[in-house]
Write a protein that holds these residues in place. Structure first.
Motif, PDB file in Angstrom:
ATOM      1  N   THR A  48     -11.523  -0.239  14.113  1.00  0.00           N
ATOM      2  CA  THR A  48     -10.458   0.738  14.337  1.00  0.00           C
ATOM      3  C   THR A  48     -10.092   0.905  15.813  1.00  0.00           C
ATOM      4  O   THR A  48      -9.104   1.565  16.133  1.00  0.00           O
ATOM      5  N   LEU A  49     -10.863   0.287  16.713  1.00  0.00           N
ATOM      6  CA  LEU A  49     -10.520   0.305  18.139  1.00  0.00           C
ATOM      7  C   LEU A  49      -9.409  -0.685  18.439  1.00  0.00           C
ATOM      8  O   LEU A  49      -9.410  -1.817  17.943  1.00  0.00           O
ATOM      9  N   ARG A  50      -8.492  -0.272  19.298  1.00  0.00           N
ATOM     10  CA  ARG A  50      -7.502  -1.205  19.824  1.00  0.00           C
ATOM     11  C   ARG A  50      -8.146  -2.119  20.855  1.00  0.00           C
ATOM     12  O   ARG A  50      -9.141  -1.737  21.489  1.00  0.00           O
ATOM     13  N   PRO A  51      -7.597  -3.310  21.069  1.00  0.00           N
ATOM     14  CA  PRO A  51      -8.076  -4.138  22.184  1.00  0.00           C
ATOM     15  C   PRO A  51      -7.990  -3.343  23.492  1.00  0.00           C
ATOM     16  O   PRO A  51      -6.980  -2.693  23.770  1.00  0.00           O
ATOM     17  N   GLY A  52      -9.073  -3.353  24.236  1.00  0.00           N
ATOM     18  CA  GLY A  52      -9.150  -2.558  25.460  1.00  0.00           C
ATOM     19  C   GLY A  52      -9.673  -1.153  25.239  1.00  0.00           C
ATOM     20  O   GLY A  52      -9.973  -0.439  26.193  1.00  0.00           O
ATOM     21  N   GLY A  53      -9.786  -0.758  23.977  1.00  0.00           N
ATOM     22  CA  GLY A  53     -10.293   0.575  23.655  1.00  0.00           C
ATOM     23  C   GLY A  53     -11.801   0.664  23.825  1.00  0.00           C
ATOM     24  O   GLY A  53     -12.498  -0.351  23.874  1.00  0.00           O
TER      25      GLY A  53
END
Length: 197
Positions: free
Chosen positions: A122-127
């Motif tokens: 569920t994390l975005r890239p860079g998150g």
């Protein structure tokens, strides 16, 4: 169980955020989206919202969520509160800039992998993932958390579980904490901050 626990007067773990989260406030930017996992009575999600983040907070306890809503109203912030079973939560792919999980050690070793993989998904890239919990030595202190060593974290366990992320911080230490009447005294803690490539 959690409805009963949160049904007591006052806030079981207090109304202030975990020291772990407060110490890393520089990682919190207004406008970021955040998911607070198993957030209980709202102390951490409210802190995130006060920092200008757009926050979704999920917990299985309707009693805990009601107390979290009161705390959010008292602090003048708006949060998307969701009553949800963590095992059935829809870990929407790449939905959040930040996932915060503080003392979610009700999860058994068999239950952990699916939840950990969901948090990564569920994390975005860079998150970033921000995870704070107890080490096995906490059982000897008896100052919070379940009395099950196997539910606690070690650095090796977290390195393996989150090997797909870039670990920015992984720290084991003992500290005195005072978080409501649920977490009080000398504690065996572990912190993880990791970024999704």
């Amino acid at each position: 169980m959690w409805d009963d626990r949160y049904g007591s007067e006052g806030y079981v773990f207090g109304t202030e955020p975990a020291d772990f989260l407060r110490a890393r406030a520089d990682l919190l930017a207004p406008g970021q989206t955040a998911l607070a996992v198993a957030d209980g009575e709202g102390r951490n999600s409210v802190f995130l919202a006060q920092k200008g983040l757009s926050v979704t907070a999920m917990d299985a306890s309707s009693v805990g969520i009601e107390k979290a809503k009161r705390l959010a109203a008292e602090r003048g912030v708006s949060i998307d509160f969701q009553i949800a079973d963590i095992h059935r939560w829809n870990w929407t792919p790449e939905a959040y800039d930040l996932v915060v999980a503080v003392f979610i050690q009700f999860l058994t070793p068999a239950e952990r992998p699916a939840v950990f993989q969901g948090m990564i998904r569920t994390l975005r890239p860079g998150g970033r993932l921000m995870l704070h919990g107890y080490r096995p030595e906490q059982v000897d202190y008896g100052t919070g958390g379940p009395p099950h060593r196997e539910n606690m974290y070690t650095e090796a366990l977290l390195r393996e579980a989150f090997s797909d992320l870039v670990i920015e911080e992984l720290d084991s230490y003992d500290a005195d904490i005072n978080e409501g009447h649920g977490h009080v005294g000398r504690s065996a803690l572990i912190d993880l901050v990791a970024r999704k490539p």
